[in-house]
Design a protein around this motif. Structure first.
Motif, short mmCIF file in Angstrom:
data_model
loop_
_atom_site.label_atom_id
_atom_site.label_comp_id
_atom_site.label_asym_id
_atom_site.label_seq_id
_atom_site.Cartn_x
_atom_site.Cartn_y
_atom_site.Cartn_z
N LEU A 1 -5.55 -1.26 -2.10
CA LEU A 1 -5.42 -1.93 -3.40
C LEU A 1 -4.93 -3.34 -3.15
CD1 LEU A 1 -3.77 0.94 -5.45
CD2 LEU A 1 -6.10 0.08 -5.68
N ARG A 2 -5.65 -4.32 -3.64
CA ARG A 2 -5.33 -5.73 -3.42
C ARG A 2 -4.59 -6.33 -4.59
NH1 ARG A 2 -5.34 -6.80 1.65
NH2 ARG A 2 -7.11 -5.87 2.67
N ASP A 3 -3.76 -7.31 -4.30
CA ASP A 3 -3.07 -8.07 -5.33
C ASP A 3 -4.11 -8.70 -6.25
OD1 ASP A 3 -0.50 -9.25 -6.29
OD2 ASP A 3 -1.56 -11.11 -5.83
N GLY A 4 -3.98 -8.47 -7.55
CA GLY A 4 -4.93 -9.03 -8.50
C GLY A 4 -6.08 -8.11 -8.85
N TRP B 1 -0.55 -19.67 9.71
CA TRP B 1 0.51 -18.67 9.76
C TRP B 1 -0.09 -17.28 9.87
CZ3 TRP B 1 0.07 -15.20 5.83
CH2 TRP B 1 -0.47 -15.62 4.63
N VAL B 2 0.69 -16.39 10.45
CA VAL B 2 0.34 -14.98 10.58
C VAL B 2 1.54 -14.20 10.08
CG1 VAL B 2 -0.29 -13.12 12.15
CG2 VAL B 2 -1.13 -15.44 12.56
N ARG B 3 1.31 -13.25 9.19
CA ARG B 3 2.40 -12.46 8.60
C ARG B 3 2.23 -11.01 9.01
NH1 ARG B 3 2.89 -14.02 2.75
NH2 ARG B 3 4.03 -15.70 3.74
N PHE C 1 2.86 -8.66 0.97
CA PHE C 1 2.10 -8.43 2.21
C PHE C 1 0.72 -7.93 1.82
CE2 PHE C 1 1.30 -5.87 6.20
CZ PHE C 1 1.03 -6.98 6.98
N ASP C 2 -0.27 -8.79 1.97
CA ASP C 2 -1.65 -8.47 1.60
C ASP C 2 -2.53 -8.81 2.81
OD1 ASP C 2 -3.25 -7.36 -0.39
OD2 ASP C 2 -3.83 -9.30 -1.19
N PRO C 3 -2.56 -7.91 3.80
CA PRO C 3 -3.23 -8.22 5.06
C PRO C 3 -4.75 -8.26 4.98
CG PRO C 3 -2.44 -5.97 5.06
CD PRO C 3 -1.94 -6.60 3.79
N GLU C 4 -5.34 -8.76 6.05
CA GLU C 4 -6.79 -8.81 6.18
C GLU C 4 -7.37 -7.40 6.06
OE1 GLU C 4 -8.87 -11.59 6.82
OE2 GLU C 4 -7.05 -12.62 6.20
N PRO D 1 4.49 -1.97 -2.89
CA PRO D 1 4.49 -2.50 -1.52
C PRO D 1 3.21 -2.07 -0.80
CG PRO D 1 5.89 -0.56 -1.64
CD PRO D 1 5.43 -0.85 -3.05
N TYR D 2 2.94 -2.68 0.31
CA TYR D 2 1.72 -2.40 1.07
C TYR D 2 1.56 -0.92 1.40
CZ TYR D 2 -1.75 -2.37 4.76
OH TYR D 2 -2.84 -2.08 5.52
N GLU D 3 2.62 -0.28 1.85
CA GLU D 3 2.51 1.13 2.26
C GLU D 3 2.07 2.04 1.12
OE1 GLU D 3 6.95 3.02 1.77
OE2 GLU D 3 6.47 2.07 3.67
N ARG D 4 2.32 1.68 -0.12
CA ARG D 4 1.84 2.47 -1.27
C ARG D 4 0.41 2.09 -1.64
NH1 ARG D 4 5.54 4.36 -5.17
NH2 ARG D 4 3.78 5.61 -5.88
N ARG D 5 0.03 0.81 -1.39
CA ARG D 5 -1.30 0.35 -1.77
C ARG D 5 -2.39 0.85 -0.84
NH1 ARG D 5 -1.66 -5.01 -1.32
NH2 ARG D 5 0.37 -5.30 -0.38
#
Length: 156
Positions: free
Chosen positions: A52-55, A110-112, A137-140, A23-27
């Motif tokens: 850390l980004r997805d991919g 959209w905004v997440r 969840f992979d924010p800016e 999850p985002y909080e670990r990345r």
């Protein structure tokens, strides 16, 4: 335990021997223990900085490559028309210093963000249609690249 010590940047599918879904909080962390998706024990030992980004690929001391995957987690996606409505929503949410993922096409935006009743109310008042669901969840990354979170040290 495999030690992950090198950021490899985006990698192609099939280049990795295993995946690590977080999850985002670990990345956002640079040092932690985890279990790969195939059940291998991993130690992540990276410099502090970028999320850390997805991919993204991580390299082990032995030369293995592990691919990072963004886990699905509870999020709110606010849907609005592209253009000024999207810009206005991003401005008002960003003005509250929250982490946002932004996307869309030429007609719809959209905004997440993480669930938060105050932000949800604001987005609704700005005309957004809210969707509560699970998604990666992979924010800016922020305007300064490696800077993900900053102190509130500027003058108003």
């Amino acid at each position: 335990m495999l030690k992950l010590t090198e950021r490899l940047g985006p990698i192609v599918v099939g280049q990795a021997s295993d995946t690590l879904t977080l999850p985002y909080e670990r990345r956002v962390r640079g040092r932690f223990k985890a279990t790969s998706d195939a059940g291998r024990e991993l130690g992540v030992f990276l410099e502090r900085g970028p999320v850390l980004r997805d991919g993204e690929g991580l390299g082990t001391e032995e030369g293995d490559v592990i691919a990072v995957r963004a886990a699905g987690e509870p999020v709110v996606t606010a849907h609005v028309p592209a253009g000024l409505p999207l810009a206005r929503l991003c401005y008002h949410l960003g003005n509250r210093h929250v982490t946002l993922a932004i996307g869309g096409d030429e007609h719809h935006g959209w905004v997440r963000f993480a669930p938060d009743h105050v932000l949800e109310d604001l987005a609704s008042r700005l005309g957004a249609r809210l969707e509560h669901h699970e998604a990666p969840f992979d924010p800016e990354p922020g305007a300064y690249g490696a800077v993900e979170h900053h102190g509130h040290d500027h003058a108003h």
